[in-house]
Write a protein that holds these residues in place. Structure first.
Motif, PDB file in Angstrom:
ATOM      1  N   VAL A 152       0.852  -1.202   0.000  1.00 35.90           N
ATOM      2  CA  VAL A 152       0.000   0.000   0.000  1.00 35.90           C
ATOM      3  C   VAL A 152       0.881   1.244   0.000  1.00 35.90           C
ATOM      4  CG1 VAL A 152      -1.689   1.326   1.371  1.00 35.90           C
ATOM      5  CG2 VAL A 152      -1.883  -1.167   1.218  1.00 35.90           C
ATOM      6  N   ARG A 153       1.945   1.217   0.809  1.00 32.98           N
ATOM      7  CA  ARG A 153       2.843   2.373   0.904  1.00 32.98           C
ATOM      8  C   ARG A 153       3.577   2.584  -0.418  1.00 32.98           C
ATOM      9  NH1 ARG A 153       6.827   1.557   4.566  1.00 32.98           N
ATOM     10  NH2 ARG A 153       6.389  -0.548   5.208  1.00 32.98           N
ATOM     11  N   ALA A 154       4.018   1.474  -1.026  1.00 30.68           N
ATOM     12  CA  ALA A 154       4.742   1.576  -2.298  1.00 30.68           C
ATOM     13  C   ALA A 154       3.824   2.127  -3.384  1.00 30.68           C
ATOM     14  CB  ALA A 154       5.288   0.209  -2.694  1.00 30.68           C
ATOM     15  N   GLU A 155       2.567   1.689  -3.376  1.00 30.30           N
ATOM     16  CA  GLU A 155       1.613   2.170  -4.387  1.00 30.30           C
ATOM     17  C   GLU A 155       1.395   3.677  -4.266  1.00 30.30           C
ATOM     18  OE1 GLU A 155      -1.020  -1.811  -5.161  1.00 30.30           O
ATOM     19  OE2 GLU A 155      -1.972  -0.126  -4.118  1.00 30.30           O
ATOM     20  N   ARG A 156       1.305   4.137  -3.027  1.00 30.08           N
ATOM     21  CA  ARG A 156       1.121   5.580  -2.807  1.00 30.08           C
ATOM     22  C   ARG A 156       2.303   6.366  -3.362  1.00 30.08           C
ATOM     23  NH1 ARG A 156      -0.361   5.078   3.337  1.00 30.08           N
ATOM     24  NH2 ARG A 156      -2.587   4.710   3.184  1.00 30.08           N
ATOM     25  N   ARG A 157       3.498   5.912  -3.025  1.00 24.74           N
ATOM     26  CA  ARG A 157       4.706   6.615  -3.467  1.00 24.74           C
ATOM     27  C   ARG A 157       4.807   6.563  -4.991  1.00 24.74           C
ATOM     28  NH1 ARG A 157       6.963   9.836   0.163  1.00 24.74           N
ATOM     29  NH2 ARG A 157       8.526   8.677   1.296  1.00 24.74           N
ATOM     30  N   TRP A 158       4.475   5.411  -5.547  1.00 27.67           N
ATOM     31  CA  TRP A 158       4.543   5.238  -7.002  1.00 27.67           C
ATOM     32  C   TRP A 158       3.592   6.223  -7.703  1.00 27.67           C
ATOM     33  CZ3 TRP A 158       0.835   3.338 -10.544  1.00 27.67           C
ATOM     34  CH2 TRP A 158       1.335   3.102 -11.827  1.00 27.67           C
ATOM     35  N   LYS A 159       2.395   6.379  -7.153  1.00 32.26           N
ATOM     36  CA  LYS A 159       1.430   7.333  -7.729  1.00 32.26           C
ATOM     37  C   LYS A 159       1.978   8.755  -7.665  1.00 32.26           C
ATOM     38  CE  LYS A 159      -2.889   4.871  -7.068  1.00 32.26           C
ATOM     39  NZ  LYS A 159      -3.772   4.519  -5.970  1.00 32.26           N
ATOM     40  N   GLU A 160       2.588   9.102  -6.524  1.00 34.95           N
ATOM     41  CA  GLU A 160       3.168  10.450  -6.392  1.00 34.95           C
ATOM     42  C   GLU A 160       4.246  10.671  -7.443  1.00 34.95           C
ATOM     43  OE1 GLU A 160       2.918  10.717  -1.545  1.00 34.95           O
ATOM     44  OE2 GLU A 160       4.890  10.920  -2.489  1.00 34.95           O
ATOM     45  N   LEU A 161       5.122   9.672  -7.566  1.00 33.40           N
ATOM     46  CA  LEU A 161       6.259   9.808  -8.481  1.00 33.40           C
ATOM     47  C   LEU A 161       5.804   9.894  -9.930  1.00 33.40           C
ATOM     48  CD1 LEU A 161       8.736   7.302  -6.787  1.00 33.40           C
ATOM     49  CD2 LEU A 161       9.023   9.776  -6.946  1.00 33.40           C
ATOM     50  N   THR A 162       4.864   9.017 -10.315  1.00 33.82           N
ATOM     51  CA  THR A 162       4.423   9.038 -11.718  1.00 33.82           C
ATOM     52  C   THR A 162       3.628  10.322 -11.999  1.00 33.82           C
ATOM     53  OG1 THR A 162       2.622   7.557 -11.075  1.00 33.82           O
ATOM     54  CG2 THR A 162       4.455   6.552 -12.207  1.00 33.82           C
ATOM     55  N   ALA A 163       2.865  10.791 -11.002  1.00 32.61           N
ATOM     56  CA  ALA A 163       2.136  12.061 -11.185  1.00 32.61           C
ATOM     57  C   ALA A 163       3.127  13.201 -11.395  1.00 32.61           C
ATOM     58  CB  ALA A 163       1.233  12.345  -9.979  1.00 32.61           C
ATOM     59  N   ALA A 164       4.311  13.064 -10.803  1.00 35.52           N
ATOM     60  CA  ALA A 164       5.334  14.117 -10.947  1.00 35.52           C
ATOM     61  C   ALA A 164       6.176  13.899 -12.214  1.00 35.52           C
ATOM     62  CB  ALA A 164       6.228  14.149  -9.715  1.00 35.52           C
ATOM     63  N   GLY A 165       5.754  12.930 -13.040  1.00 36.47           N
ATOM     64  CA  GLY A 165       6.415  12.734 -14.336  1.00 36.47           C
ATOM     65  C   GLY A 165       7.599  11.778 -14.319  1.00 36.47           C
ATOM     66  N   LYS A 166       7.802  11.054 -13.187  1.00 41.28           N
ATOM     67  CA  LYS A 166       8.954  10.134 -13.115  1.00 41.28           C
ATOM     68  C   LYS A 166       8.564   8.792 -13.744  1.00 41.28           C
ATOM     69  CE  LYS A 166      11.589  12.721 -10.279  1.00 41.28           C
ATOM     70  NZ  LYS A 166      10.673  13.695  -9.822  1.00 41.28           N
ATOM     71  N   THR A 167       9.519   8.171 -14.437  1.00 37.29           N
ATOM     72  CA  THR A 167       9.273   6.846 -14.996  1.00 37.29           C
ATOM     73  C   THR A 167       9.901   5.814 -14.072  1.00 37.29           C
ATOM     74  OG1 THR A 167       9.596   7.888 -17.124  1.00 37.29           O
ATOM     75  CG2 THR A 167       9.405   5.498 -17.126  1.00 37.29           C
ATOM     76  N   VAL A 168       9.063   5.065 -13.406  1.00 34.00           N
ATOM     77  CA  VAL A 168       9.557   4.101 -12.430  1.00 34.00           C
ATOM     78  C   VAL A 168       8.492   3.013 -12.265  1.00 34.00           C
ATOM     79  CG1 VAL A 168       8.627   5.506 -10.527  1.00 34.00           C
ATOM     80  CG2 VAL A 168      10.496   3.957 -10.053  1.00 34.00           C
ATOM     81  N   THR A 169       8.934   1.775 -12.017  1.00 33.18           N
ATOM     82  CA  THR A 169       7.934   0.719 -11.862  1.00 33.18           C
ATOM     83  C   THR A 169       7.556   0.582 -10.382  1.00 33.18           C
ATOM     84  OG1 THR A 169       9.520  -1.057 -11.449  1.00 33.18           O
ATOM     85  CG2 THR A 169       8.980  -0.587 -13.766  1.00 33.18           C
ATOM     86  N   LEU A 170       6.375   0.021 -10.176  1.00 32.37           N
ATOM     87  CA  LEU A 170       5.906  -0.194  -8.803  1.00 32.37           C
ATOM     88  C   LEU A 170       6.884  -1.095  -8.042  1.00 32.37           C
ATOM     89  CD1 LEU A 170       3.754   0.077  -6.612  1.00 32.37           C
ATOM     90  CD2 LEU A 170       2.477  -1.759  -7.708  1.00 32.37           C
ATOM     91  N   GLU A 171       7.427  -2.090  -8.747  1.00 30.40           N
ATOM     92  CA  GLU A 171       8.361  -3.019  -8.094  1.00 30.40           C
ATOM     93  C   GLU A 171       9.619  -2.287  -7.612  1.00 30.40           C
ATOM     94  OE1 GLU A 171       6.537  -3.782 -10.801  1.00 30.40           O
ATOM     95  OE2 GLU A 171       5.293  -5.116  -9.581  1.00 30.40           O
ATOM     96  N   GLU A 172      10.105  -1.348  -8.458  1.00 29.22           N
ATOM     97  CA  GLU A 172      11.285  -0.572  -8.054  1.00 29.22           C
ATOM     98  C   GLU A 172      10.993   0.244  -6.800  1.00 29.22           C
ATOM     99  OE1 GLU A 172      13.309   0.179 -12.469  1.00 29.22           O
ATOM    100  OE2 GLU A 172      11.912   1.616 -11.634  1.00 29.22           O
TER     101      GLU A 172
END
Ligand code: DC
Length: 228
Positions: A152-172
């Motif tokens: 759940v925590r990783a998903e939240r961070r992933w959403k923040e990062l992708t919303a900010a235009g970063k290309t990163v996978t949920l697994e990373e």
């Protein structure tokens, strides 16, 4: 004993602490003190000054110069070091990796204790971090320990990062979060640990508004029933 009411919020990276602390502070009219930003600003200023982050003495010597101030803004809050707005600089992925030197240093942590306590001299605050309820304000009027499952925590961070235009996978992101948990929990100086009298809240069970309502209700119970 803090002069003004302190609501301490501790918990691991991505537990929803920052959002909860910011919205709870806004609801109550308290100052939101993000102590992670202090460790980040120490790191940023040390790099600016060419200080070797592994040189603990030199790193701790930077602390009196950070002069951090928080200003509420539409998109969260802005962090100033002196007159310089460092909000963006202190949150880059590179700085996030480097902040462990400051976080793991007993000298830096010791130098930051009075800096953190000073905020509560000036007014009521919601202070978030890793050791607020255990080390900085062991007698805080209200203590919360926020947590959520790693995914759940990783998903939240992933959403923040992708919303900010970063290309990163949920697994990373999940791997990075797990690594940060590991270093926060295992380090020998002030490891992340829940205060015995902290109220544990699983933030995975709430949406944002629900969580803030829940925390505000619990805080009112504690603040109302005790000393202010
Ligand atoms: O919450 P954050 O990601 O901005 O915190 C940055 C780093 O500082 C993180 O490695 C944990 C550490 N930290 C700490 O050790 N104690 C605190 N009170 C706040 C943050």
């Amino acid at each position: 004993m803090p002069k003004h009411p302190v609501i301490a919020i501790d918990g691991p990276a991505g537990s929803g602490k920052s959002t909860a602390a910011r919205l709870l502070a806004r609801k109550l009219g308290y100052t939101h003190v993000d102590t992670g930003a202090l460790y980040r600003t120490v790191t940023w200023l040390a790099i600016e000054r060419g200080v070797d982050l592994a040189d603990e003495q030199a790193l701790a010597a930077v602390v009196p110069a950070i002069q951090v101030r928080f200003e509420p803004s539409a998109d969260g809050q802005r962090v100033f070091s002196g007159s310089r707005d460092v909000s963006r600089e202190i949150r880059t992925p590179e700085l996030t990796r480097q902040v462990r030197f400051a976080a793991a240093s007993p000298l830096v942590r010791k130098a930051l204790v009075p800096v953190q306590r000073d905020f509560a001299e000036r007014g009521p605050c919601v202070m978030e971090g890793r050791d607020i309820g255990t080390v900085i304000f062991p007698d805080a009027q209200v203590k919360f320990y926020l947590d959520a499952p790693l995914r759940v925590r990783a998903e939240r961070r992933w959403k923040e990062l992708t919303a900010a235009g970063k290309t990163v996978t949920l697994e990373e992101v999940e791997r990075e979060e797990a690594a940060r948990d590991e270093s926060d929990l295992r380090r020998s100086t002030a490891p992340l640990r829940r205060a015995d009298d902290a109220i544990v809240v699983d933030t995975g069970r709430f949406d944002v508004d629900g969580m803030v309502e829940h925390l505000a209700g619990l805080a009112a119970g504690r603040l109302g029933g005790g000393r202010r």
